[in-house]
Scaffold this active site. Structure first.
Site, PDB file in Angstrom:
ATOM      1  N   SER A 144      -1.766  12.629  -6.053  1.00 56.19           N
ATOM      2  CA  SER A 144      -1.094  11.532  -6.742  1.00 56.19           C
ATOM      3  C   SER A 144      -2.004  10.911  -7.789  1.00 56.19           C
ATOM      4  O   SER A 144      -3.232  10.865  -7.624  1.00 56.19           O
ATOM      5  CB  SER A 144      -0.685  10.456  -5.723  1.00 56.19           C
ATOM      6  OG  SER A 144      -0.269   9.272  -6.362  1.00 56.19           O
ATOM      7  N   TYR A 169      -2.200   4.530   0.737  1.00 52.86           N
ATOM      8  CA  TYR A 169      -1.532   5.756   0.277  1.00 52.86           C
ATOM      9  C   TYR A 169      -2.469   6.574  -0.600  1.00 52.86           C
ATOM     10  O   TYR A 169      -2.651   7.772  -0.391  1.00 52.86           O
ATOM     11  CB  TYR A 169      -0.255   5.396  -0.489  1.00 52.86           C
ATOM     12  CG  TYR A 169       0.346   6.565  -1.237  1.00 52.86           C
ATOM     13  CD1 TYR A 169       0.941   7.615  -0.540  1.00 52.86           C
ATOM     14  CD2 TYR A 169       0.312   6.619  -2.627  1.00 52.86           C
ATOM     15  CE1 TYR A 169       1.485   8.697  -1.223  1.00 52.86           C
ATOM     16  CE2 TYR A 169       0.855   7.691  -3.315  1.00 52.86           C
ATOM     17  CZ  TYR A 169       1.439   8.731  -2.608  1.00 52.86           C
ATOM     18  OH  TYR A 169       1.964   9.804  -3.281  1.00 52.86           O
TER      19      TYR A 169
END
Length: 349
Positions: A144, A169
């Site tokens: 990501s 995350y």
């Protein structure tokens, strides 16, 4: 016959990748998803139905063959179910594994951190163990843009240090890259991580801004705009992301002779790429594009920056261009138009 495993195949990117691979001859596809309730499962079942998987046939740890294309089979499994995950690898002997399943969302990681450790760390390890045991040709996985965290130098380059994530995350995605490298080094397992930049488009996730904004504007409800709108995002259209993944799959990384200042490669068969549009857009301009396509003006609720949110994302995809001759290119206006068309057809019925 080349056999692929695609995890997260009921998810946004996974669904589109299944659709792309089903167009190829000489391949067999296994899709895996646990169909959790992080967001509306009806959207996940609708994606599966679009791929020919009927909801009424889905049972945990049992295959369902697509009515649309018999070379696609779906199985519902949890990544954390190590016994059945490893048994799946032993039974199927995959050639390529594209691991897209994960617990997504920056803000949700503030509420339910354990789910990120279980899915993104424990589950990731289980998939890697399966790859190691059967010696897959290439393990490709979703990272990501959030790993860039506190980086201030833009565009974000895979040459940059990513040791300062600002959400759990992001930290799990950075951990995945490190774990993948260790498996590449220890077991000569080719791995490629893909840092996605704000992916949007048809069949997208309802927790993402483009989906939430569209729904709220149509319902004449206010939209929450964080950091008073002073945010910039590298919005990347789903078709561009899928083409990037597709090209990466067959581009198996090779070890470099020496370690240099490039952390995106190694003396192990390991590589990291950014996949982004490289044309960052002001959040307010993104909202204007949605308003234009809907013919409605949003009611705006301006709020402070939320914990874990990055102010800017901007991708440097020079490695992707150099190695694969590819760069995402869909302009925002075109991508937003296609998303709104889909939304009005499939969601507003």
């Amino acid at each position: 016959m080349t056999k692929y495993l695609i995890t997260g195949s009921a998810g946004f990117i996974g669904f589109h990748l299944v659709e792309r691979l089903m167009k190829d001859d000489g391949c067999e596809i296994v899709g895996l998803d646990n169909i959790n309730n992080y967001y509306d499962v009806n959207l996940k079942f609708s994606r599966l139905k679009e791929s020919g998987i009927p909801q009424g046939k889905i049972e945990y740890n049992n295959f369902v063959t697509s009515k649309k294309n018999s070379k696609y089979r779906f199985i519902q499994l949890n990544l954390e179910d190590k016994v059945n995950i490893l048994q799946l690898f032993q039974n199927e002997k995959f050639d390529f594994v594209i691991h897209l399943a994960a617990q997504a969302g920056v803000r949700y990681s503030l509420i339910n951190p354990e789910s990120y450790i279980q899915s993104n760390i424990v589950g990731f390890l289980n998939i890697l163990e399966g790859c190691k045991q059967i010696k897959v040709k290439h393990f490709v996985y979703a990272s990501s843009s959030s790993v860039y965290g506190l980086n201030t130098k833009v565009p974000f380059s895979t040459f940059a240090n990513v040791d300062h994530p600002i959400s759990l995350y992001a930290a799990t995605k950075k951990a995945d890259e490190l774990i993948a490298h260790s498996y590449s080094y220890l077991y000569n397992l080719p791995t490629t991580g893909l840092r996605f930049f704000t992916v949007y488009g048809p069949w997208g996730r309802p927790d993402m801004a483009f989906f939430k904004f569209t729904k709220a504007i149509l319902n004449e409800e206010p939209i929450d705009i964080y950091n008073n709108g002073n945010m910039i995002r590298d919005f990347t259209y789903i078709d561009d992301v899928i083409e990037g993944i597709y090209k990466v799959i067959s581009h198996i990384p090779k070890p470099k002779e020496t370690i240099d200042d490039d952390p995106s490669s190694s003396t192990a068969p390991y590589k990291i790429y950014n996949i982004g549009n490289s044309t960052p857009v002001l959040l307010m301009d993104f909202i204007k594009a949605i308003e234009k396509n809907l013919g409605k003006t949003a009611k705006k609720n301006f709020l402070p920056l939320q914990p874990g949110d990055m102010i800017i994302t901007n991708s440097d995809v020079s490695d992707l261009e150099k190695d694969l001759g590819y760069k995402p290119s869909t302009i925002l206006e075109e991508g937003v138009h296609k998303f709104i068309e889909w939304y009005l057809e499939y969601i507003i019925q």
